[in-house]
Design a protein around this motif. Sequence first.
Motif, short mmCIF file in Angstrom:
data_model
loop_
_atom_site.label_atom_id
_atom_site.label_comp_id
_atom_site.label_asym_id
_atom_site.label_seq_id
_atom_site.Cartn_x
_atom_site.Cartn_y
_atom_site.Cartn_z
N SER A 113 0.80 -1.22 0.00
CA SER A 113 0.00 0.00 0.00
C SER A 113 0.84 1.27 0.00
O SER A 113 0.31 2.35 -0.24
N ARG A 114 2.14 1.15 0.29
CA ARG A 114 2.97 2.34 0.43
C ARG A 114 3.14 3.09 -0.89
O ARG A 114 3.19 2.50 -1.95
N GLU A 115 3.25 4.40 -0.78
CA GLU A 115 3.62 5.24 -1.93
C GLU A 115 5.12 5.47 -1.91
O GLU A 115 5.70 5.68 -0.85
N PRO A 116 5.75 5.45 -3.08
CA PRO A 116 5.19 5.10 -4.39
C PRO A 116 4.87 3.61 -4.47
O PRO A 116 5.55 2.80 -3.85
N ARG A 117 3.85 3.27 -5.22
CA ARG A 117 3.30 1.92 -5.23
C ARG A 117 4.13 1.02 -6.17
O ARG A 117 3.81 0.84 -7.34
N ILE A 118 5.16 0.45 -5.58
CA ILE A 118 6.10 -0.37 -6.34
C ILE A 118 5.65 -1.83 -6.40
O ILE A 118 5.67 -2.46 -7.46
#
Length: 257
Positions: free
Chosen positions: A153-158
């Motif tokens: 869910s973290r940005e940037p969505r890697i």
Amino acid sequence: MQDLVAAALAAAKERGRDVADVPLTAIAAAAGISRSTLLRRLGGSRAALDEAVRQAGVDPGGRPPVRDRAIDAAARLVSERGLGGVTLDAVAERAECSLPSLHTVFDGRDGLLAAVFELHGPLPDVEALAADPPERLEDTVRALHRSFVASFSREPRIVPAVLGDLLSRPDGPAARMMAANFPRLLDGLNRLLLPHIEAGRLRPLPLPVLMQLLLGPMAMHLLVRPVLAPALGPALPSVEETAELFTESYLRAVALP
């Protein structure tokens, strides 16, 4: 030193950059000397020049290293465009660096993408968890599910971009990104799960199988959740509830009495 300060300020003004971001070669050219002569006059390091510029009342500035800027730029491009939209030209433009510097630092596009996945994928969370593991098996499995959800869910969505590319192109850049980091990821999971195998709390299955049983269902759920949510509405469990259900299912499948 005053002539070198003047040359540095002139070269910086010509390029529209801070002094610290101007190559020594350009400063030497502005001073009418060779780079080796410039370095000799500076005592082998540009720190003396930056300090002299500061003493002249000008902030020499400076930005993060090319490696940090390139990883950040590539990560944001992956999140915006997917892996297929990330080229070294686009990264160099976004990071304001040269193509040769990217090849030097990362040894090409695959090296850069591997560095992006190393920083923004699940590896940092798994290694942090392995450094201070929970005592109980159920707490370990629950923590791994939560850390995977967090990395997804973290940005940037890697992670979503990597999994999507992996499903569509098993031999594409996502596979190479994961392969570059897989030994460390496997080592972290081994440190978390092996003690429970040795203690007789976990079935002694091959570690890759234990890993796939653990993270595979959660990964698939997170990938299709955007499609499920409009169709199922309130009937769809929250991500937290789903992680708990997968934790219980995993323990029923592989935990020993």
